[in-house]
Write a protein that holds these residues in place. Sequence first.
Motif, short mmCIF file in Angstrom:
data_model
loop_
_atom_site.label_atom_id
_atom_site.label_comp_id
_atom_site.label_asym_id
_atom_site.label_seq_id
_atom_site.Cartn_x
_atom_site.Cartn_y
_atom_site.Cartn_z
N GLY A 171 0.49 -1.25 -0.03
CA GLY A 171 -0.22 0.08 -0.34
C GLY A 171 0.81 1.36 -0.18
N ILE A 213 -7.57 -0.93 1.48
CA ILE A 213 -7.31 -2.34 0.87
C ILE A 213 -8.23 -3.43 0.97
CG2 ILE A 213 -5.56 -4.31 1.59
CD1 ILE A 213 -3.68 -1.98 2.54
N ASN A 242 -9.15 -7.39 1.06
CA ASN A 242 -8.48 -8.78 1.14
C ASN A 242 -9.43 -9.81 1.21
OD1 ASN A 242 -8.75 -7.93 3.63
ND2 ASN A 242 -6.57 -8.43 4.25
N THR A 297 -5.37 -9.63 -3.50
CA THR A 297 -5.64 -8.27 -2.69
C THR A 297 -5.77 -7.08 -3.56
OG1 THR A 297 -4.09 -9.35 -0.83
CG2 THR A 297 -4.92 -6.99 -0.75
N TYR A 328 -5.94 -3.07 -4.00
CA TYR A 328 -5.61 -1.64 -3.27
C TYR A 328 -6.37 -0.74 -4.10
CZ TYR A 328 -2.01 -4.41 -1.30
OH TYR A 328 -1.19 -5.38 -0.62
#
Length: 183
Positions: A142, A156, A158, A164, A166
Amino acid sequence: MFKKNITYKYRAKLRYKQLDLIWYLSFSIIGIGSLFFIKFLNSFFNSINSNYLVPNYIYILVLVLLTSINLILFYQSPISFSEKQRNKNKLLQLIEQNHFYYEVNGKIRSSMEIVFYYIQEELHIEVYPLGGKYTYKLDELGKLFETKFNMTLITIQNDYADHTTYILSKNNNFALDSNDYWS
């Protein structure tokens, strides 16, 4: 149901190490040198009173070939006119500089895959570690994305097991107003 306006998803996966900007410029210089070499050949044949001259279509062919190769190289370079390509180069640099890839005998065998796309004014970056040893570094990405793109990390996500996401924004809603007083 609200539909997101995703135009296209772009992929960045390191297949070979990135070239420096000097390499892109050297290809252009070699191409320009070939034009001067043909001009030199014409003047050389002219000086020895030879009847052979390089035809004009050779000049045009070399010039068209040179221009097309230089446009392709410029498009793929880090200073490309395409924002997508500049962002892809930034992500590939990030993968290479942080060693998010496996290298065996000088060849890259596996790499982290990054998919990026825009939804309105936000840049969405999906990181697929693909089972790499760098999965523990996903929390650090990040800050790297914020620095690399000069954007603010909003969230973020996940939620998925394989990647994941961003989300970065150009709008900085968290900045302090310098005209306000501290209370």
